[in-house]
Design an enzyme around this catalytic site. Structure first.
Site, PDB file in Angstrom:
ATOM      1  N   ALA A  65       0.860  -1.179   0.000  1.00 55.68           N
ATOM      2  CA  ALA A  65       0.000   0.000   0.000  1.00 55.68           C
ATOM      3  C   ALA A  65       0.898   1.232   0.000  1.00 55.68           C
ATOM      4  O   ALA A  65       2.051   1.166   0.436  1.00 55.68           O
ATOM      5  CB  ALA A  65      -0.887  -0.018   1.235  1.00 55.68           C
ATOM      6  N   GLY A 108       0.794  -5.108   0.751  1.00 56.30           N
ATOM      7  CA  GLY A 108      -0.364  -5.194  -0.138  1.00 56.30           C
ATOM      8  C   GLY A 108      -0.006  -5.793  -1.493  1.00 56.30           C
ATOM      9  O   GLY A 108      -0.873  -6.350  -2.176  1.00 56.30           O
ATOM     10  N   GLU A 111      -0.123  -9.436  -0.928  1.00 54.89           N
ATOM     11  CA  GLU A 111      -1.549  -9.778  -0.779  1.00 54.89           C
ATOM     12  C   GLU A 111      -2.257  -9.758  -2.131  1.00 54.89           C
ATOM     13  O   GLU A 111      -3.118 -10.599  -2.401  1.00 54.89           O
ATOM     14  CB  GLU A 111      -2.202  -8.789   0.194  1.00 54.89           C
ATOM     15  CG  GLU A 111      -1.689  -8.989   1.613  1.00 54.89           C
ATOM     16  CD  GLU A 111      -2.079  -7.869   2.562  1.00 54.89           C
ATOM     17  OE1 GLU A 111      -1.904  -6.692   2.188  1.00 54.89           O
ATOM     18  OE2 GLU A 111      -2.554  -8.163   3.663  1.00 54.89           O
ATOM     19  N   GLU A 131       4.545  -5.310   7.190  1.00 56.97           N
ATOM     20  CA  GLU A 131       3.721  -4.270   7.836  1.00 56.97           C
ATOM     21  C   GLU A 131       4.091  -4.021   9.297  1.00 56.97           C
ATOM     22  O   GLU A 131       4.032  -2.888   9.774  1.00 56.97           O
ATOM     23  CB  GLU A 131       2.237  -4.629   7.748  1.00 56.97           C
ATOM     24  CG  GLU A 131       1.634  -4.489   6.353  1.00 56.97           C
ATOM     25  CD  GLU A 131       1.738  -5.736   5.503  1.00 56.97           C
ATOM     26  OE1 GLU A 131       2.551  -6.633   5.825  1.00 56.97           O
ATOM     27  OE2 GLU A 131       1.009  -5.838   4.508  1.00 56.97           O
TER      28      GLU A 131
HETATM   29  N1  CO8 Z   1       4.565   3.396  -0.372  1.00 58.51           N
HETATM   30  C1  CO8 Z   1       4.936   4.606  -0.832  1.00 58.51           C
HETATM   31  N2  CO8 Z   1       6.106   4.810  -1.474  1.00 58.51           N
HETATM   32  C2  CO8 Z   1       6.940   3.772  -1.628  1.00 58.51           C
HETATM   33  C3  CO8 Z   1       6.606   2.482  -1.183  1.00 58.51           C
HETATM   34  C4  CO8 Z   1       5.342   2.300  -0.510  1.00 58.51           C
HETATM   35  N3  CO8 Z   1       4.916   1.130  -0.082  1.00 58.51           N
HETATM   36  N4  CO8 Z   1       7.627   1.653  -1.474  1.00 58.51           N
HETATM   37  C5  CO8 Z   1       8.545   2.391  -2.119  1.00 58.51           C
HETATM   38  N5  CO8 Z   1       8.139   3.674  -2.209  1.00 58.51           N
HETATM   39  C6  CO8 Z   1       8.848   4.800  -2.794  1.00 58.51           C
HETATM   40  C7  CO8 Z   1       9.961   5.302  -1.888  1.00 58.51           C
HETATM   41  O1  CO8 Z   1       9.467   6.139  -0.884  1.00 58.51           O
HETATM   42  C8  CO8 Z   1      10.862   6.002  -2.883  1.00 58.51           C
HETATM   43  O2  CO8 Z   1      10.315   7.256  -3.159  1.00 58.51           O
HETATM   44  P1  CO8 Z   1      11.281   8.567  -3.255  1.00 58.51           P
HETATM   45  O3  CO8 Z   1      12.148   8.306  -4.450  1.00 58.51           O
HETATM   46  O4  CO8 Z   1      10.329   9.688  -3.441  1.00 58.51           O
HETATM   47  O5  CO8 Z   1      12.068   8.609  -1.989  1.00 58.51           O
HETATM   48  C9  CO8 Z   1      10.715   5.135  -4.153  1.00 58.51           C
HETATM   49  O6  CO8 Z   1       9.509   4.400  -3.983  1.00 58.51           O
HETATM   50  C10 CO8 Z   1      11.829   4.138  -4.329  1.00 58.51           C
HETATM   51  O7  CO8 Z   1      11.941   3.403  -3.131  1.00 58.51           O
HETATM   52  P2  CO8 Z   1      13.368   3.067  -2.452  1.00 58.51           P
HETATM   53  O8  CO8 Z   1      14.333   4.176  -2.684  1.00 58.51           O
HETATM   54  O9  CO8 Z   1      13.099   2.681  -1.033  1.00 58.51           O
HETATM   55  O10 CO8 Z   1      13.780   1.831  -3.363  1.00 58.51           O
HETATM   56  P3  CO8 Z   1      14.670   0.562  -2.945  1.00 58.51           P
HETATM   57  O11 CO8 Z   1      14.834  -0.217  -4.225  1.00 58.51           O
HETATM   58  O12 CO8 Z   1      15.863   0.975  -2.205  1.00 58.51           O
HETATM   59  O13 CO8 Z   1      13.739  -0.278  -1.941  1.00 58.51           O
HETATM   60  C11 CO8 Z   1      11.704  -1.365  -1.212  1.00 58.51           C
HETATM   61  C12 CO8 Z   1      12.533  -0.851  -2.399  1.00 58.51           C
HETATM   62  C13 CO8 Z   1      12.427  -2.517  -0.494  1.00 58.51           C
HETATM   63  C14 CO8 Z   1      10.394  -1.868  -1.798  1.00 58.51           C
HETATM   64  C15 CO8 Z   1      11.470  -0.221  -0.179  1.00 58.51           C
HETATM   65  O14 CO8 Z   1      11.016   0.922  -0.881  1.00 58.51           O
HETATM   66  C16 CO8 Z   1      10.438  -0.543   0.852  1.00 58.51           C
HETATM   67  O15 CO8 Z   1      10.771  -1.165   1.860  1.00 58.51           O
HETATM   68  N6  CO8 Z   1       9.175  -0.095   0.654  1.00 58.51           N
HETATM   69  C17 CO8 Z   1       8.121  -0.267   1.612  1.00 58.51           C
HETATM   70  C18 CO8 Z   1       7.634  -1.705   1.672  1.00 58.51           C
HETATM   71  C19 CO8 Z   1       6.527  -1.852   2.688  1.00 58.51           C
HETATM   72  O16 CO8 Z   1       6.688  -1.604   3.876  1.00 58.51           O
HETATM   73  N7  CO8 Z   1       5.337  -2.292   2.228  1.00 58.51           N
HETATM   74  C20 CO8 Z   1       4.188  -2.490   3.058  1.00 58.51           C
HETATM   75  C21 CO8 Z   1       3.318  -1.252   3.040  1.00 58.51           C
HETATM   76  S1  CO8 Z   1       1.952  -1.369   4.157  1.00 58.51           S
HETATM   77  C22 CO8 Z   1       0.820  -2.332   3.371  1.00 58.51           C
HETATM   78  O17 CO8 Z   1       1.003  -2.780   2.273  1.00 58.51           O
HETATM   79  C23 CO8 Z   1      -0.443  -2.620   4.144  1.00 58.51           C
HETATM   80  C24 CO8 Z   1      -1.575  -2.969   3.217  1.00 58.51           C
HETATM   81  C25 CO8 Z   1      -2.861  -2.999   3.937  1.00 58.51           C
HETATM   82  C26 CO8 Z   1      -3.656  -1.726   3.780  1.00 58.51           C
HETATM   83  C27 CO8 Z   1      -5.064  -1.995   4.087  1.00 58.51           C
HETATM   84  C28 CO8 Z   1      -5.788  -0.719   4.423  1.00 58.51           C
HETATM   85  C29 CO8 Z   1      -7.131  -1.004   5.066  1.00 58.51           C
END
Ligand code: CO8
Length: 257
Positions: A65, A108, A111, A131
């Protein structure tokens, strides 16, 4: 700005939905989720499409998400967004959906892949439900679908630590249907989709429904459901055509009737 979700028709009978937010690792913001639900609904109703491939890009299927979009939200705001309804719409697609996963399938994103029927993954794909690392829990079905797919103890190991796991481990646990070289993921998913699209859409729809509904029911109920489904198919032209083609040693031509 480019559309955040693209649709393509890679081959006859196959629809492809491509998440296209490379700048955010394909994070699922509300727009992306609504578009995926919309396209799946439309493809589900389009007789020309018999199987669907859902994919991202070579770096990310979907990194979860969109954290930036929900970081400041409160309970009522999250309730109003109604994302659970979108997940339900995605899961309710009557046609087979194949996830073609390269790169990250996290939160997500994992999922979303698990909401599909078949997962084809590239060797360097990474899965996970991270998460808990950001103070929440999986909210798109992860606490339910992951243990059903891989068993309680593997699921707990990953849901409670947030650790990522490799595509090989996902394959070994039974979460990935087929593991292929990264460059072949989409090709293989489309090839499998084409294979399914050439079969009777009635049989495919009944098979999908029997497996999914049966997984949710007691064995006896599931078996009764399967019996009804196969009996119904004996009213179809496709059953007559499929069996006649076998006997006449020719390729069947299924009409979906
Ligand atoms: N949301 C928003 N932005 C993101 C996300 C995300 N999930 N993942 C990556 N980005 C963005 C980064 O912020 C970054 O943006 P910017 O260039 O502006 O700084 C850009 O994408 C590139 O990301 P990275 O520089 O971090 O790239 P890397 O290749 O170094 O790393 C990763 C990639 C490993 C994917 C890392 O970005 C990461 O850990 N992302 C988050 C993963 C995460 O925690 N996902 C779970 C999110 S919570 C969820 O999914 C819950 C769902 C349930 C919701 C239900 C609601 C009712």
């Amino acid at each position: 700005m480019a559309d955040s979700v693209l649709i393509e028709r890679p081959t006859e009978g196959v629809g492809l939905i491509r998440i296209n937010r490379p700048e955010a690792r394909n994070a699922l913001n509300m727009e992306v989720r609504k578009l995926i639900a919309k396209h799946l609904t439309e493809m589900g109703e389009d007789d020309a499409i018999r199987c669907i491939v859902l994919t991202g890009n070579d770096k990310s299927f979907a990194a979860g998400a969109d954290i930036k979009e929900m970081a400041g939200a409160g309970t009522i705001e999250m309730l109003a967004r109604g994302t659970h309804k979108l997940w339900r719409t995605i899961a309710a697609c009557p046609k087979p959906v194949i996830a073609a996963v390269n790169g990250f399938a996290l939160g997500g994103g994992c999922e979303l892949a698990m909401t599909c029927d078949i997962i084809v993954a590239g060797e360097s794909a990474k899965f996970g439900q991270p998460e808990v690392k950001i103070g929440i829990i999986p909210g798109g079905g992860g606490t339910q679908r992951l243990p059903r797919a891989v068993g309680k103890y593997k699921a707990m190991r990953y849901v409670l630590t947030g650790d990522l796991f490799s595509a090989k481990e996902a394959f070994d646990m039974g979460l990935v249907s087929e593991l292929v070289p990264d460059a072949e993921v989409e090709k293989r998913a489309v090839e499998m989709a084409k294979q399914i699209a050439e079969l009777s859409p009635l049989a495919i729809q009944q098979a999908k429904e029997a497996v999914l509904r049966g997984m949710d029911a007691a064995l006896d109920t599931g078996l009764a459901l399967e019996t009804k489904a196969i009996q119904i198919l004996f009213s179809s032209q496709d059953q007559k055509e499929g069996m006649a083609a076998f006997i006449e040693k020719r390729k069947p031509k299924f009409s979906g009737r």
